[in-house]
Design an enzyme around this catalytic site. Structure first.
Site, PDB file in Angstrom:
ATOM      1  N   ILE A  17       0.828  -1.213   0.000  1.00 20.56           N
ATOM      2  CA  ILE A  17       0.000   0.000   0.000  1.00 20.56           C
ATOM      3  C   ILE A  17       0.861   1.262   0.000  1.00 20.56           C
ATOM      4  O   ILE A  17       0.356   2.373   0.049  1.00 20.56           O
ATOM      5  CB  ILE A  17      -0.966   0.048   1.203  1.00 20.56           C
ATOM      6  N   GLY A  18       2.153   1.045  -0.013  1.00 24.49           N
ATOM      7  CA  GLY A  18       3.021   2.229  -0.053  1.00 24.49           C
ATOM      8  C   GLY A  18       4.458   1.761  -0.155  1.00 24.49           C
ATOM      9  O   GLY A  18       4.800   0.704   0.359  1.00 24.49           O
ATOM     10  N   GLY A  21      11.635   5.287   0.178  1.00 22.61           N
ATOM     11  CA  GLY A  21      13.073   5.085   0.035  1.00 22.61           C
ATOM     12  C   GLY A  21      13.498   3.665   0.324  1.00 22.61           C
ATOM     13  O   GLY A  21      13.612   2.829  -0.554  1.00 22.61           O
ATOM     14  N   PHE A  22      13.672   3.383   1.602  1.00 21.16           N
ATOM     15  CA  PHE A  22      14.213   2.063   1.965  1.00 21.16           C
ATOM     16  C   PHE A  22      13.150   1.189   2.626  1.00 21.16           C
ATOM     17  O   PHE A  22      13.467   0.243   3.309  1.00 21.16           O
ATOM     18  CB  PHE A  22      15.414   2.238   2.906  1.00 21.16           C
ATOM     19  N   ALA A  23      11.887   1.553   2.408  1.00 28.81           N
ATOM     20  CA  ALA A  23      10.853   0.750   3.077  1.00 28.81           C
ATOM     21  C   ALA A  23       9.690   0.510   2.137  1.00 28.81           C
ATOM     22  O   ALA A  23       9.472   1.291   1.211  1.00 28.81           O
ATOM     23  CB  ALA A  23      10.348   1.504   4.312  1.00 28.81           C
ATOM     24  N   LYS A  24       8.960  -0.578   2.421  1.00 26.82           N
ATOM     25  CA  LYS A  24       7.669  -0.737   1.734  1.00 26.82           C
ATOM     26  C   LYS A  24       6.636  -1.040   2.797  1.00 26.82           C
ATOM     27  O   LYS A  24       6.964  -1.554   3.868  1.00 26.82           O
ATOM     28  CB  LYS A  24       7.750  -1.822   0.662  1.00 26.82           C
ATOM     29  N   VAL A  25       5.396  -0.631   2.541  1.00 28.49           N
ATOM     30  CA  VAL A  25       4.326  -0.819   3.518  1.00 28.49           C
ATOM     31  C   VAL A  25       3.278  -1.737   2.899  1.00 28.49           C
ATOM     32  O   VAL A  25       2.837  -1.481   1.776  1.00 28.49           O
ATOM     33  CB  VAL A  25       3.672   0.530   3.916  1.00 28.49           C
ATOM     34  N   LYS A  40       5.313  -2.063   7.920  1.00 29.96           N
ATOM     35  CA  LYS A  40       6.432  -1.374   7.258  1.00 29.96           C
ATOM     36  C   LYS A  40       7.614  -2.322   7.291  1.00 29.96           C
ATOM     37  O   LYS A  40       8.032  -2.768   8.356  1.00 29.96           O
ATOM     38  CB  LYS A  40       6.755  -0.071   7.994  1.00 29.96           C
ATOM     39  N   ASP A 132      10.161  16.340  10.445  1.00 24.86           N
ATOM     40  CA  ASP A 132       9.818  16.130   9.023  1.00 24.86           C
ATOM     41  C   ASP A 132       8.315  16.261   8.844  1.00 24.86           C
ATOM     42  O   ASP A 132       7.672  15.420   8.207  1.00 24.86           O
ATOM     43  CB  ASP A 132      10.302  14.744   8.555  1.00 24.86           C
TER      44      ASP A 132
HETATM   45  C1  LIG Z   1       4.349   5.440  13.518  1.00 27.08           C
HETATM   46  O1  LIG Z   1       3.647   5.203  12.333  1.00 27.08           O
HETATM   47  C2  LIG Z   1       4.317   5.050  11.189  1.00 27.08           C
HETATM   48  C3  LIG Z   1       5.699   5.135  11.140  1.00 27.08           C
HETATM   49  C4  LIG Z   1       6.316   4.971   9.905  1.00 27.08           C
HETATM   50  O2  LIG Z   1       7.638   5.061   9.829  1.00 27.08           O
HETATM   51  C5  LIG Z   1       5.580   4.731   8.759  1.00 27.08           C
HETATM   52  C6  LIG Z   1       4.204   4.620   8.835  1.00 27.08           C
HETATM   53  N1  LIG Z   1       3.565   4.386   7.660  1.00 27.08           N
HETATM   54  C7  LIG Z   1       2.281   3.984   7.355  1.00 27.08           C
HETATM   55  C8  LIG Z   1       1.350   3.488   8.268  1.00 27.08           C
HETATM   56  C9  LIG Z   1       0.091   3.112   7.811  1.00 27.08           C
HETATM   57  C10 LIG Z   1      -0.236   3.216   6.445  1.00 27.08           C
HETATM   58  C11 LIG Z   1      -1.580   2.795   5.997  1.00 27.08           C
HETATM   59  O3  LIG Z   1      -2.344   2.238   6.770  1.00 27.08           O
HETATM   60  N2  LIG Z   1      -1.883   3.052   4.713  1.00 27.08           N
HETATM   61  C12 LIG Z   1      -3.024   2.732   4.013  1.00 27.08           C
HETATM   62  C13 LIG Z   1      -3.963   1.779   4.459  1.00 27.08           C
HETATM   63  C14 LIG Z   1      -5.082   1.493   3.656  1.00 27.08           C
HETATM   64  C15 LIG Z   1      -5.265   2.162   2.445  1.00 27.08           C
HETATM   65  C16 LIG Z   1      -4.334   3.111   2.035  1.00 27.08           C
HETATM   66  C17 LIG Z   1      -3.221   3.399   2.817  1.00 27.08           C
HETATM   67  C18 LIG Z   1       0.709   3.728   5.558  1.00 27.08           C
HETATM   68  O4  LIG Z   1       0.387   3.877   4.250  1.00 27.08           O
HETATM   69  C19 LIG Z   1       1.467   4.177   3.383  1.00 27.08           C
HETATM   70  C20 LIG Z   1       0.912   4.705   2.096  1.00 27.08           C
HETATM   71  C21 LIG Z   1       0.132   5.970   2.357  1.00 27.08           C
HETATM   72  N3  LIG Z   1      -0.002   6.695   1.137  1.00 27.08           N
HETATM   73  C22 LIG Z   1       1.963   4.108   6.026  1.00 27.08           C
HETATM   74  C23 LIG Z   1       3.540   4.791  10.060  1.00 27.08           C
END
Ligand SMILES: COc1cc(O)cc(Nc2ccc(C(=O)Nc3ccccc3)c(OCCC[NH3+])c2)c1
Length: 336
Positions: A17-18, A21-25, A40, A132
């Site tokens: 979902i994301g 740089g050095f990570a993917k979610v 993450k 940031d």
């Molecule tokens: C402390 O929380 C952190 C620290 C960190 O280093 C990174 C993140 N990144 C996150 C956390 C949650 C999501 C997420 O739930 N996204 C999502 C869920 C469902 C639909 C669409 C997005 C996240 O998403 C990354 C892509 C967002 N554009 C990043 C939290």
């Protein structure tokens, strides 16, 4: 889809979902509750000299627990990877929300800005600076509440928030003048400047200081001069002026911001930054569900939860607590 063996049996990993740089979610399901989480994933080899940032962030996230900060549930470290199991924020980035609406009306901007001020005041009170702050690092959850993310650049200056920092970091357009000038700066003052840039972006839909050439961008930031579009009210302009003071000593302190007239309009109560739920207190209903499920004595479980190891028990407890706060059934699914 590569199968992350460290997560096997605990989480059911779905799509990405994301990726940055050095990570993917990745989206994932926590097996015992069926609840969605974000994971993450960072590869240690790719991290290189950024590896210490991950430990900085994990240490910070273990301390920072508040309704406007994305919650860390569990940390798994293997030979090659870090996994941070995080709160699921399906509302996407505040950045995309602003772009979709062009710009926000003052009332809506105020609703978001109060939440941002609450999160920033809380992390400063805990001795941290984010460093940031930008709309990409503010996600919306399923109830349209803001969640601050990505504390990879956060700082906890030795000797408290009155100690100066030196490392220049964060995204240039949101960086404070003293930071881009390479001077020593206070993380708390730099965060307040970034909040000014954020508020301007919410109210205008574009940035106060922008230039493709980085040197010109720095000059504009250090001049502190920005356009004031005709749709801004006098009160909004006053608040922006309080936030975007080039001299950090003239910038409004975060504690005064919480009761600024602009933030009070329509709410009449100052912004609260205290966590809604006490972390030390273990919820009896969640404890009951866990002790029945694991067939373990309550006292033993309570003691283990209070160690806050950020292992699967921490994640399961926090997800059950989440359910209680959202008035959803507190129950675990037995895995056959
Ligand atoms: C402390 O929380 C952190 C620290 C960190 O280093 C990174 C993140 N990144 C996150 C956390 C949650 C999501 C997420 O739930 N996204 C999502 C869920 C469902 C639909 C669409 C997005 C996240 O998403 C990354 C892509 C967002 N554009 C990043 C939290």
């Amino acid at each position: 889809m590569s199968h992350y063996s460290a997560l096997k049996g605990y989480y059911h990993v779905r799509e990405t979902i994301g990726s940055g740089g050095f990570a993917k979610v990745k989206l994932a399901y926590h097996n015992l509750t069926g609840d969605k989480v974000a994971i993450k994933i960072m590869d240690k080899r790719q991290l290189g000299e950024d590896l210490p940032r991950v430990r900085t962030e994990i240490d910070a996230m273990k301390v920072l627990s508040q309704q406007h900060i994305c919650k860390l549930y569990q940390v798994i470290e293997t030979e090659e990877k870090f996994f941070m199991i995080l709160e699921y924020c399906p509302g996407g980035e505040l950045f995309d929300y602003i772009v979709a609406k062009d710009r926000l009306l003052e009332e809506e901007a105020r609703g978001f800005f109060r939440q941002i001020a609450s999160a920033v005041a809380y992390i400063h009170d805990k001795g941290y600076a984010h460093r940031d702050l930008k709309p990409e690092n503010l996600l919306l959850d399923e109830d349209q509440h803001l969640k601050m993310i990505d504390f990879g650049l956060c700082a906890k200056p030795q000797g408290g928030m009155q100690r100066h920092l030196a490392t220049c970091c964060g995204s240039p357009a949101y960086a404070a003048p003293e930071l881009v000038a390479g001077q020593e700066y206070l993380g708390s003052e730099a965060d307040v400047w970034s909040m000014g840039v954020l508020l301007y972006a919410l109210l205008c839909g574009f940035l106060p200081f922008d230039d493709d050439n980085i040197a010109n961008l720095y000059k504009k930031i250090q001049s502190g001069k920005y356009d004031v579009p005709k749709w801004l009210t006098r009160e909004s302009v006053k608040l922006l002026d309080d936030l975007l003071q080039v001299d950090p000593k003239k910038r409004i302190p975060i504690k005064h911001l919480l009761c600024h007239p602009w933030l009070l309009t329509g709410y009449d109560v100052p912004v609260s930054f205290k966590p809604k739920h006490k972390k030390r207190y273990i919820d009896e209903d969640c404890l009951t569900e866990l002790s029945v499920f694991y067939n373990r004595r309550r006292e033993d479980l309570k003691r283990e939860i209070n160690e806050w190891n950020y292992d699967y028990l921490t994640a399961t407890y926090l997800l059950l607590l989440n359910r209680k706060h959202k008035k959803r059934p507190i129950r675990l699914i037995s895995q056959h």
